[in-house]
Scaffold this active site. Structure first.
Site, PDB file in Angstrom:
ATOM      1  N   SER A  29       0.558  -1.244  -0.095  1.00  0.00           N
ATOM      2  CA  SER A  29       0.020  -0.309   0.095  1.00  0.00           C
ATOM      3  C   SER A  29       0.624   1.303   0.047  1.00  0.00           C
ATOM      4  O   SER A  29       1.770   1.389   0.539  1.00  0.00           O
ATOM      5  CB  SER A  29      -1.123   0.250   1.497  1.00  0.00           C
ATOM      6  OG  SER A  29      -1.819  -1.031   1.491  1.00  0.00           O
ATOM      7  N   HIS A  60      -3.974   0.719  -4.508  1.00  0.00           N
ATOM      8  CA  HIS A  60      -2.953  -0.608  -5.152  1.00  0.00           C
ATOM      9  C   HIS A  60      -3.611  -0.673  -6.653  1.00  0.00           C
ATOM     10  O   HIS A  60      -4.803  -0.546  -6.648  1.00  0.00           O
ATOM     11  CB  HIS A  60      -4.158  -1.990  -4.333  1.00  0.00           C
ATOM     12  CG  HIS A  60      -2.876  -2.227  -3.065  1.00  0.00           C
ATOM     13  ND1 HIS A  60      -2.328  -3.541  -3.269  1.00  0.00           N
ATOM     14  CD2 HIS A  60      -3.332  -1.795  -1.499  1.00  0.00           C
ATOM     15  CE1 HIS A  60      -1.686  -3.379  -1.727  1.00  0.00           C
ATOM     16  NE2 HIS A  60      -2.205  -2.587  -1.187  1.00  0.00           N
ATOM     17  N   HIS A  82      -5.321  -8.840  -1.107  1.00  0.00           N
ATOM     18  CA  HIS A  82      -5.492  -9.530   0.530  1.00  0.00           C
ATOM     19  C   HIS A  82      -5.882 -10.436   0.762  1.00  0.00           C
ATOM     20  O   HIS A  82      -7.846 -10.350   0.647  1.00  0.00           O
ATOM     21  CB  HIS A  82      -5.819  -7.862   1.638  1.00  0.00           C
ATOM     22  CG  HIS A  82      -5.158  -7.288   0.768  1.00  0.00           C
ATOM     23  ND1 HIS A  82      -4.581  -6.220   0.009  1.00  0.00           N
ATOM     24  CD2 HIS A  82      -3.618  -6.692   1.477  1.00  0.00           C
ATOM     25  CE1 HIS A  82      -3.769  -5.617  -0.401  1.00  0.00           C
ATOM     26  NE2 HIS A  82      -2.834  -5.740   0.875  1.00  0.00           N
ATOM     27  N   TYR A  84      -8.245 -10.192   3.520  1.00  0.00           N
ATOM     28  CA  TYR A  84      -9.466  -8.989   4.046  1.00  0.00           C
ATOM     29  C   TYR A  84     -10.684  -8.858   3.123  1.00  0.00           C
ATOM     30  O   TYR A  84     -11.583  -8.418   3.564  1.00  0.00           O
ATOM     31  CB  TYR A  84      -9.106  -8.184   5.371  1.00  0.00           C
ATOM     32  CG  TYR A  84      -8.253  -6.690   4.410  1.00  0.00           C
ATOM     33  CD1 TYR A  84      -8.715  -6.349   3.427  1.00  0.00           C
ATOM     34  CD2 TYR A  84      -6.605  -7.077   4.315  1.00  0.00           C
ATOM     35  CE1 TYR A  84      -8.171  -5.155   2.961  1.00  0.00           C
ATOM     36  CE2 TYR A  84      -6.500  -5.713   3.821  1.00  0.00           C
ATOM     37  CZ  TYR A  84      -6.782  -4.769   3.188  1.00  0.00           C
ATOM     38  OH  TYR A  84      -6.453  -3.857   2.541  1.00  0.00           O
ATOM     39  N   GLU A  85      -9.620  -8.723   1.960  1.00  0.00           N
ATOM     40  CA  GLU A  85     -10.953  -8.341   0.474  1.00  0.00           C
ATOM     41  C   GLU A  85     -11.730  -9.580   0.099  1.00  0.00           C
ATOM     42  O   GLU A  85     -12.455  -9.480   0.077  1.00  0.00           O
ATOM     43  CB  GLU A  85     -10.037  -8.091  -0.657  1.00  0.00           C
ATOM     44  CG  GLU A  85      -8.971  -6.473  -0.266  1.00  0.00           C
ATOM     45  CD  GLU A  85      -8.209  -6.421  -1.756  1.00  0.00           C
ATOM     46  OE1 GLU A  85      -8.211  -5.824  -2.279  1.00  0.00           O
ATOM     47  OE2 GLU A  85      -6.943  -7.083  -1.860  1.00  0.00           O
ATOM     48  N   ALA A 112       3.036  -2.021   4.176  1.00  0.00           N
ATOM     49  CA  ALA A 112       2.450  -0.951   4.928  1.00  0.00           C
ATOM     50  C   ALA A 112       2.531  -1.705   6.132  1.00  0.00           C
ATOM     51  O   ALA A 112       1.664  -2.688   6.032  1.00  0.00           O
ATOM     52  CB  ALA A 112       1.483  -0.200   4.259  1.00  0.00           C
ATOM     53  N   MET A 228      -1.563  -6.933   7.308  1.00  0.00           N
ATOM     54  CA  MET A 228      -1.992  -7.222   6.808  1.00  0.00           C
ATOM     55  C   MET A 228      -1.858  -8.378   5.699  1.00  0.00           C
ATOM     56  O   MET A 228      -2.130  -8.892   4.660  1.00  0.00           O
ATOM     57  CB  MET A 228      -3.330  -7.320   6.896  1.00  0.00           C
ATOM     58  CG  MET A 228      -3.959  -5.824   7.877  1.00  0.00           C
ATOM     59  SD  MET A 228      -5.590  -4.866   7.090  1.00  0.00           S
ATOM     60  CE  MET A 228      -5.111  -4.126   8.850  1.00  0.00           C
ATOM     61  N   SER A 229      -1.148  -8.252   5.510  1.00  0.00           N
ATOM     62  CA  SER A 229      -0.398  -9.214   3.905  1.00  0.00           C
ATOM     63  C   SER A 229       0.839  -9.558   4.619  1.00  0.00           C
ATOM     64  O   SER A 229       0.977 -10.432   4.944  1.00  0.00           O
ATOM     65  CB  SER A 229      -0.078  -8.243   3.375  1.00  0.00           C
ATOM     66  OG  SER A 229       0.680  -7.444   3.406  1.00  0.00           O
ATOM     67  N   ASN A 252       3.155   4.219  10.801  1.00  0.00           N
ATOM     68  CA  ASN A 252       2.039   4.706  11.757  1.00  0.00           C
ATOM     69  C   ASN A 252       2.468   3.781  12.769  1.00  0.00           C
ATOM     70  O   ASN A 252       3.023   2.558  12.862  1.00  0.00           O
ATOM     71  CB  ASN A 252       0.339   4.375  11.576  1.00  0.00           C
ATOM     72  CG  ASN A 252       0.520   3.296  11.120  1.00  0.00           C
ATOM     73  OD1 ASN A 252       0.136   2.964   9.886  1.00  0.00           O
ATOM     74  ND2 ASN A 252      -0.095   2.130  11.987  1.00  0.00           N
ATOM     75  N   HIS A 264      -6.375   4.933   6.724  1.00  0.00           N
ATOM     76  CA  HIS A 264      -5.530   4.162   5.769  1.00  0.00           C
ATOM     77  C   HIS A 264      -4.779   5.291   4.969  1.00  0.00           C
ATOM     78  O   HIS A 264      -4.167   5.270   4.092  1.00  0.00           O
ATOM     79  CB  HIS A 264      -6.687   3.453   4.704  1.00  0.00           C
ATOM     80  CG  HIS A 264      -6.278   3.425   3.518  1.00  0.00           C
ATOM     81  ND1 HIS A 264      -4.859   2.335   3.707  1.00  0.00           N
ATOM     82  CD2 HIS A 264      -5.890   3.607   2.175  1.00  0.00           C
ATOM     83  CE1 HIS A 264      -4.735   1.351   2.545  1.00  0.00           C
ATOM     84  NE2 HIS A 264      -5.662   1.872   1.549  1.00  0.00           N
TER      85      HIS A 264
HETATM   86  N1  HPA Z   1      -2.262  -2.340  11.750  1.00  0.00           N
HETATM   87  C1  HPA Z   1      -2.085  -3.159  10.478  1.00  0.00           C
HETATM   88  N2  HPA Z   1      -2.197  -3.165   9.286  1.00  0.00           N
HETATM   89  C2  HPA Z   1      -1.509  -1.397   9.535  1.00  0.00           C
HETATM   90  C3  HPA Z   1      -0.779  -1.325  10.099  1.00  0.00           C
HETATM   91  C4  HPA Z   1      -1.589  -1.486  11.600  1.00  0.00           C
HETATM   92  O1  HPA Z   1      -1.225  -0.292  12.413  1.00  0.00           O
HETATM   93  N3  HPA Z   1      -0.219   0.398   9.204  1.00  0.00           N
HETATM   94  C5  HPA Z   1      -0.676  -0.582   8.379  1.00  0.00           C
HETATM   95  N4  HPA Z   1      -1.257  -1.276   7.997  1.00  0.00           N
END
Ligand code: HPA
Length: 290
Positions: A29, A60, A82, A84-85, A112, A228-229, A252, A264
């Site tokens: 991402s 993406h 992903h 989660y999609e 990310a 998440m990947s 972050n 996001h």
């Molecule tokens: N948590 C999970 N996935 C993420 C985060 C996070 O803080 N930042 C970017 N992808």
């Protein structure tokens, strides 16, 4: 069944791009700009690739870029699938199966991630030394096709130590060059800053971000970053004996570390800020992978 599909897709890609691809990259991402580095490229939108899904996440692009990066033939996945999609794991990992069928021996996974280690600030690039799979599933679950690899693959060294050494030495070289340039510009002795830190990535299914209590738990478990990947693709690559290099962009601080909430847009913005450094790092690493 999937083996046949992967072969079919690989044949389709070979019909579009004749050179033998050496290194495959998955751009996470906000980190899609590396694709601009690829020369003599041909671009195939996922819609046109047999058995590929469409990318649904903002940030993406959903296209495969084939061409040369620093002289090396590469395949770049600009956008990944992903869990989660809502995709099945077999769909999430399908591109890696295709890379294997193309004869790729090296895979670079980027993502990310949120920082669980309070030392890793926004914008830090983290070299993945290992992962923890908390996605609740394993991508290799189900009937195993031995043509891909063994039923019970070893995961002692998912992220190649040799590749980690290469990445660290390239990062050192870049940090020293930057300090030298700054010194010439300012006339003052500069400290060399590390541009790559090593850490453990923990993969969760998402799509909600974590709670502060979950982040405290992950810290106790030994995670430095959370996302998440990556974990499904890395496991799959190892089953196929493809060597893996993983780099997380810390976009972050994870939940509860600061008073800020996570969104996001912030993830995307931080990705964009470090993309120049990441691009240079990848460009220098690629010719050194074997
Ligand atoms: N948590 C999970 N996935 C993420 C985060 C996070 O803080 N930042 C970017 N992808």
């Amino acid at each position: 069944m999937n083996y046949g599909k992967a072969k079919e897709t690989a044949d389709f890609i070979k019909s579009k791009y004749a050179r033998a691809v050496k290194v495959a990259l998955v751009l996470g991402s906000g980190l899609g700009t590396f694709a601009d580095e690829v020369e003599n490229e041909i671009v195939i939108p996922y819609e046109e690739i047999p058995h590929f899904q469409k990318s649904t996440v903002q940030g993406h692009a959903g296209r495969l870029v084939l061409g040369e990066a620093n002289g090396v033939p590469v395949a770049v996945q600009q956008g990944r699938f992903h869990y989660y999609e809502g995709y099945e794991m077999s769909q999430v990992i399908f591109p890696v199966r295709v890379f294997g069928a193309l004869g790729v021996k090296s895979l670079i996974l980027t993502n990310a991630a949120g920082s669980v280690d309070t030392d890793f600030k926004q914008g830090t690039l983290m070299l993945i030394r290992d992962h923890i799979n908390l996605m609740g599933v394993n991508p290799l679950r189900g009937a195993n096709d031995e043509r891909f690899g063994v039923r019970f693959p070893d995961m002692t060294e998912v992220y190649s130590l040799e590749y980690q050494d290469i990445a660290i030495s390239v990062a050192r070289e870049m940090a020293m060059e930057k300090a030298e340039v700054d010194e010439m510009r300012t006339g003052k002795k500069q400290e060399t800053h590390r541009i790559l830190r090593r850490g453990v990535y923990c993969g969760l299914s998402g799509p909600s971000y974590e709670t502060p209590a979950e982040i405290r738990m992950l810290r106790l478990l030994g995670a430095d970053a959370v996302g998440m990947s990556t974990v499904p693709e890395a496991i799959t690559a190892r089953q196929m004996d493809i060597k893996v290099l993983g780099i997380s962009c810390i976009t972050n601080l994870a939940a509860g570390i600061s008073d800020e909430t996570i969104n996001h847009e912030e993830v995307m913005e931080t990705g964009a800020k470090v993309s120049a450094t990441l691009k240079e790092l990848l460009k220098r690493i690629i010719p050194k992978l074997n």
